[in-house]
Design an enzyme around this catalytic site. Structure first.
Site, PDB file in Angstrom:
ATOM      1  N   GLU A 179       8.054  -1.167  -6.792  1.00 52.55           N
ATOM      2  CA  GLU A 179       9.251  -0.882  -6.020  1.00 52.55           C
ATOM      3  C   GLU A 179       9.330  -1.700  -4.739  1.00 52.55           C
ATOM      4  O   GLU A 179       8.317  -2.132  -4.184  1.00 52.55           O
ATOM      5  CB  GLU A 179       9.330   0.613  -5.728  1.00 52.55           C
ATOM      6  CG  GLU A 179       8.050   1.153  -5.165  1.00 52.55           C
ATOM      7  CD  GLU A 179       7.925   2.665  -5.270  1.00 52.55           C
ATOM      8  OE1 GLU A 179       8.117   3.212  -6.369  1.00 52.55           O
ATOM      9  OE2 GLU A 179       7.641   3.280  -4.241  1.00 52.55           O
ATOM     10  N   CYS A 226      10.960  -4.143   2.285  1.00 53.26           N
ATOM     11  CA  CYS A 226       9.545  -3.811   2.140  1.00 53.26           C
ATOM     12  C   CYS A 226       9.140  -4.183   0.712  1.00 53.26           C
ATOM     13  O   CYS A 226       9.727  -3.683  -0.245  1.00 53.26           O
ATOM     14  CB  CYS A 226       9.396  -2.315   2.402  1.00 53.26           C
ATOM     15  SG  CYS A 226       7.750  -1.690   2.109  1.00 53.26           S
ATOM     16  N   CYS A 284      -2.872   0.613  -6.516  1.00 58.33           N
ATOM     17  CA  CYS A 284      -3.693   0.168  -5.384  1.00 58.33           C
ATOM     18  C   CYS A 284      -5.106   0.690  -5.566  1.00 58.33           C
ATOM     19  O   CYS A 284      -5.318   1.762  -6.118  1.00 58.33           O
ATOM     20  CB  CYS A 284      -3.120   0.712  -4.072  1.00 58.33           C
ATOM     21  SG  CYS A 284      -3.976   0.088  -2.602  1.00 58.33           S
ATOM     22  N   CYS A 304      -6.491   5.544  -0.347  1.00 59.96           N
ATOM     23  CA  CYS A 304      -6.177   6.359   0.838  1.00 59.96           C
ATOM     24  C   CYS A 304      -5.642   7.703   0.352  1.00 59.96           C
ATOM     25  O   CYS A 304      -4.765   7.755  -0.511  1.00 59.96           O
ATOM     26  CB  CYS A 304      -5.146   5.654   1.724  1.00 59.96           C
ATOM     27  SG  CYS A 304      -5.724   4.039   2.298  1.00 59.96           S
ATOM     28  N   CYS A 316      -1.763   8.676   0.402  1.00 55.95           N
ATOM     29  CA  CYS A 316      -0.805   7.679  -0.098  1.00 55.95           C
ATOM     30  C   CYS A 316      -0.465   7.914  -1.559  1.00 55.95           C
ATOM     31  O   CYS A 316      -1.361   8.089  -2.397  1.00 55.95           O
ATOM     32  CB  CYS A 316      -1.386   6.281   0.087  1.00 55.95           C
ATOM     33  SG  CYS A 316      -0.326   4.984  -0.574  1.00 55.95           S
ATOM     34  N   GLY A 371       0.421  -1.265  -2.926  1.00 58.30           N
ATOM     35  CA  GLY A 371      -0.713  -2.184  -2.971  1.00 58.30           C
ATOM     36  C   GLY A 371      -1.245  -2.593  -1.613  1.00 58.30           C
ATOM     37  O   GLY A 371      -0.649  -2.314  -0.574  1.00 58.30           O
ATOM     38  N   GLU A 372      -2.379  -3.262  -1.660  1.00 59.33           N
ATOM     39  CA  GLU A 372      -3.024  -3.766  -0.446  1.00 59.33           C
ATOM     40  C   GLU A 372      -2.870  -5.293  -0.459  1.00 59.33           C
ATOM     41  O   GLU A 372      -3.523  -5.987  -1.244  1.00 59.33           O
ATOM     42  CB  GLU A 372      -4.502  -3.337  -0.448  1.00 59.33           C
ATOM     43  CG  GLU A 372      -5.393  -4.060   0.536  1.00 59.33           C
ATOM     44  CD  GLU A 372      -4.880  -4.066   1.988  1.00 59.33           C
ATOM     45  OE1 GLU A 372      -4.441  -3.011   2.480  1.00 59.33           O
ATOM     46  OE2 GLU A 372      -4.918  -5.138   2.611  1.00 59.33           O
ATOM     47  N   SER A 406       0.786  -5.762   6.235  1.00 64.14           N
ATOM     48  CA  SER A 406       0.086  -4.537   6.629  1.00 64.14           C
ATOM     49  C   SER A 406      -1.154  -4.347   5.763  1.00 64.14           C
ATOM     50  O   SER A 406      -1.092  -4.478   4.549  1.00 64.14           O
ATOM     51  CB  SER A 406       1.040  -3.354   6.449  1.00 64.14           C
ATOM     52  OG  SER A 406       0.408  -2.143   6.766  1.00 64.14           O
ATOM     53  N   SER A 462      -3.484  -0.565   9.368  1.00 58.73           N
ATOM     54  CA  SER A 462      -3.313   0.881   9.209  1.00 58.73           C
ATOM     55  C   SER A 462      -4.599   1.556   9.675  1.00 58.73           C
ATOM     56  O   SER A 462      -5.640   1.421   9.044  1.00 58.73           O
ATOM     57  CB  SER A 462      -3.040   1.210   7.744  1.00 58.73           C
ATOM     58  OG  SER A 462      -1.844   0.580   7.357  1.00 58.73           O
ATOM     59  N   LEU A 463      -4.499   2.267  10.776  1.00 51.75           N
ATOM     60  CA  LEU A 463      -5.701   2.837  11.393  1.00 51.75           C
ATOM     61  C   LEU A 463      -5.825   4.326  11.040  1.00 51.75           C
ATOM     62  O   LEU A 463      -6.818   4.758  10.462  1.00 51.75           O
ATOM     63  CB  LEU A 463      -5.606   2.614  12.911  1.00 51.75           C
ATOM     64  CG  LEU A 463      -6.880   2.688  13.715  1.00 51.75           C
ATOM     65  CD1 LEU A 463      -7.982   1.812  13.126  1.00 51.75           C
ATOM     66  CD2 LEU A 463      -6.594   2.279  15.160  1.00 51.75           C
ATOM     67  N   ASN A 498       4.808  11.264   5.152  1.00 50.28           N
ATOM     68  CA  ASN A 498       5.914  11.452   4.227  1.00 50.28           C
ATOM     69  C   ASN A 498       5.358  12.187   3.000  1.00 50.28           C
ATOM     70  O   ASN A 498       4.625  11.583   2.216  1.00 50.28           O
ATOM     71  CB  ASN A 498       6.409  10.052   3.843  1.00 50.28           C
ATOM     72  CG  ASN A 498       7.853  10.063   3.436  1.00 50.28           C
ATOM     73  OD1 ASN A 498       8.357  11.058   2.948  1.00 50.28           O
ATOM     74  ND2 ASN A 498       8.503   8.945   3.630  1.00 50.28           N
ATOM     75  N   CYS A 516       6.081   4.648   0.148  1.00 49.82           N
ATOM     76  CA  CYS A 516       5.563   3.677  -0.805  1.00 49.82           C
ATOM     77  C   CYS A 516       4.867   4.343  -1.990  1.00 49.82           C
ATOM     78  O   CYS A 516       4.092   5.271  -1.830  1.00 49.82           O
ATOM     79  CB  CYS A 516       4.663   2.665  -0.108  1.00 49.82           C
ATOM     80  SG  CYS A 516       2.948   3.101  -0.007  1.00 49.82           S
TER      81      CYS A 516
HETATM   82  N1  SAH Z   1      -2.083  -1.187   1.874  1.00 52.50           N
HETATM   83  C1  SAH Z   1      -1.366  -1.559   3.055  1.00 52.50           C
HETATM   84  C2  SAH Z   1       0.142  -1.632   2.868  1.00 52.50           C
HETATM   85  C3  SAH Z   1       0.803  -0.524   2.070  1.00 52.50           C
HETATM   86  S1  SAH Z   1       0.895   1.073   2.854  1.00 52.50           S
HETATM   87  C4  SAH Z   1      -1.720  -0.644   4.216  1.00 52.50           C
HETATM   88  O1  SAH Z   1      -2.379   0.354   3.988  1.00 52.50           O
HETATM   89  O2  SAH Z   1      -1.377  -0.954   5.344  1.00 52.50           O
HETATM   90  C5  SAH Z   1       2.006   0.847   4.196  1.00 52.50           C
HETATM   91  C6  SAH Z   1       1.887   1.892   5.300  1.00 52.50           C
HETATM   92  O3  SAH Z   1       2.314   3.168   4.815  1.00 52.50           O
HETATM   93  C7  SAH Z   1       0.450   2.092   5.785  1.00 52.50           C
HETATM   94  O4  SAH Z   1       0.426   2.124   7.198  1.00 52.50           O
HETATM   95  C8  SAH Z   1       0.071   3.453   5.230  1.00 52.50           C
HETATM   96  O5  SAH Z   1      -0.894   4.085   6.028  1.00 52.50           O
HETATM   97  C9  SAH Z   1       1.406   4.162   5.242  1.00 52.50           C
HETATM   98  N2  SAH Z   1       1.501   5.303   4.324  1.00 52.50           N
HETATM   99  C10 SAH Z   1       0.961   5.424   3.103  1.00 52.50           C
HETATM  100  N3  SAH Z   1       1.266   6.617   2.561  1.00 52.50           N
HETATM  101  C11 SAH Z   1       2.051   7.258   3.452  1.00 52.50           C
HETATM  102  C12 SAH Z   1       2.696   8.522   3.476  1.00 52.50           C
HETATM  103  N4  SAH Z   1       2.618   9.365   2.459  1.00 52.50           N
HETATM  104  N5  SAH Z   1       3.413   8.851   4.573  1.00 52.50           N
HETATM  105  C13 SAH Z   1       3.512   7.995   5.617  1.00 52.50           C
HETATM  106  N6  SAH Z   1       2.942   6.781   5.646  1.00 52.50           N
HETATM  107  C14 SAH Z   1       2.205   6.414   4.584  1.00 52.50           C
END
Ligand code: SAH
Length: 417
Positions: free
Chosen positions: A112, A125, A132, A136, A139, A212-213, A244, A266-267, A342, A385
């Site tokens: 997507e 985006c 992925c 996380c 996610c 994805g990453e 990101s 992403s911290l 989210n 995402c």
């Molecule tokens: N893998 C990369 C890019 C994809 S995720 C990364 O982790 O940065 C893009 C952003 O969405 C990241 O900052 C991630 O922490 C955030 N994200 C993932 N799942 C989420 C969710 N359910 N609600 C809010 N942000 C989310």
């Protein structure tokens, strides 16, 4: 972790007629590769630039559209290549103008992209992988596990296919009218530095924040950035492209050396134990290592790292967490982007309430950092995402299959050794 190489393009000499499935995607090629292809056929070099202009600036979907290219060459190109492979399977549109595009790939997998209008900006985006491997726990994409990397062509094509939708459907009220101008001419003009008051009409920003990453697909991501930013390609400004990452340190360093794209990390927690729990990559690169690497990055002047921080109710959204974040980031040229969680079906986390979000932001700001809150966009169309694809899979599997939370995390662990 080994960076997986995206399936590359292999020239096929002597193959006049190839099945569509076997024909390489011309969008995978750089101008230099297409020039080499022309040279092999004793064709003038400039032919290659004509073709890339049709592909990337005008978004041609058929070689026969390339009217300034000799017919014999058009036929030869058509026998040798496809133009793209993405099928737009679904577009869902949110009441706030956000559009979520579901693409089916050549192998049937789905990914997507999300088009997000926001004032003067129109951000796309894009996804970089099917699923992925990072695992996380908050996610939706992680629940799919890792399937494969997207090719350079598949990443670039998300923009090429989203562009026409941006014209017709995404314009907020008062936006620019339809025009016969080639898309990129307007893209360069609208939102360009010299025309700040122009209405948003074209994709102005590109973020690698979909499924994805991106840095786990380093070759695909950097190849796509080349095509997207090259003068012979899409000619998109580096400054308006953000990659990101969960924080793959060597690849972050390489990205900074090899492209001028903006970096977002992403911290989500600066507490080692908590971040290991939320983002298993922390077992490979600790928070301390990640922040030390960020501090040492040779950032060009005026460039800042964005730190994304997903706010999870009761887990990382307390005042102490905000203070710890501010302390950890002291001395790094950065800004903080707070993202209220989210929720998606099956997730165990809750979104922080607005008061908590505002308080968190306030504490970070008082500590002298620049902090913004990412507005939640398109919640009525599951725009976070991975959500749409995850929902599709649930439907396809009769609602039964949702891998246990540890599933993807375990896979990520295995990969990270
Ligand atoms: N893998 C990369 C890019 C994809 S995720 C990364 O982790 O940065 C893009 C952003 O969405 C990241 O900052 C991630 O922490 C955030 N994200 C993932 N799942 C989420 C969710 N359910 N609600 C809010 N942000 C989310």
């Amino acid at each position: 972790m080994a960076t997986q190489i995206a399936p590359g393009w292999t020239p096929r000499r002597g193959a006049d007629k190839l099945d569509a499935m076997d024909r390489p995607d011309i969008l995978e090629l750089s101008l230099a590769e297409l020039e080499a292809w022309c040279a092999e056929r004793r064709l003038p070099r400039y032919r290659a630039a004509q073709v890339t202009a049709w592909l990337f600036q005008r978004g041609a979907c058929d070689f026969q559209e390339m009217t300034n290219v000799a017919r014999a060459l058009r036929d030869e190109l058509a026998a040798s290549f496809t133009i793209g492979s993405l099928e737009l399977a679904n577009v869902s549109r949110s009441s706030d103008g956000t559009q979520k595009l579901l693409f089916r790939l050549r192998d049937g997998a789905t990914i997507e992209s999300v088009l997000i209008p926001d004032g003067e900006r129109l951000t796309l985006c894009v996804s970089t992988q099917v699923g992925c491997a990072m695992g996380c726990t908050f996610c939706a994409t992680a629940t799919l596990g890792f399937r494969r990397n997207l090719t350079r062509a598949e990443i670039v094509e998300q923009l090429l296919r989203a562009r026409p939708l941006a014209t017709r459907d995404v314009l907020p009220a008062g936006g620019a009218a339809e025009s016969s101008e080639p898309p990129m001419a307007r893209e360069a003009r609208v939102g360009g530095e010299d025309d700040p008051a122009a209405p948003p009409a074209r994709i102005t920003n590109l973020v690698f924040m979909g499924m994805g990453e991106p840095l786990h697909n380093y070759v695909g991501t950097v190849g796509a950035i080349e095509t997207l930013t090259a003068g012979w390609g899409v000619d998109f400004s580096h400054r308006r492209i953000t990659v990101s990452t969960v924080g793959l340190i060597p690849e972050m360093q390489r990205l900074l050396a090899e492209t001028q794209a903006q970096l977002a990390v992403s911290l989500t927690s600066v507490d080692e134990a908590k971040r290991r729990e939320l983002m298993p990559i922390t077992k490979k690169h600790s928070v301390a290592e990640l922040l030390a690497a960020c501090r040492a990055l040779p950032l060009p002047r005026r460039k800042r790292i964005t730190f994304e921080y997903v706010l999870l109710a009761g887990l990382n959204d307390r005042v102490e967490d905000a203070r710890a974040l501010a302390r950890a980031l002291a001395g790094i040229r950065c800004k903080v982007n707070l993202i209220p969680f989210n929720p998606f079906p099956g997730s165990e986390f809750r979104r922080s309430d607005d008061v908590t979000v505002a308080r968190f932001q306030d504490v970070v700001r008082r500590a002298g950092l620049h902090a913004t809150v990412r507005e939640s966009r398109g919640p009525d169309i599951a725009a976070a995402c991975g959500q749409l694809v995850a929902a599709e899979e649930r439907r396809a599997h009769g609602g039964a299959r949702r891998p246990a939370r540890g599933d993807a995390a375990a896979r990520a662990d295995a990969m990270n050794g």
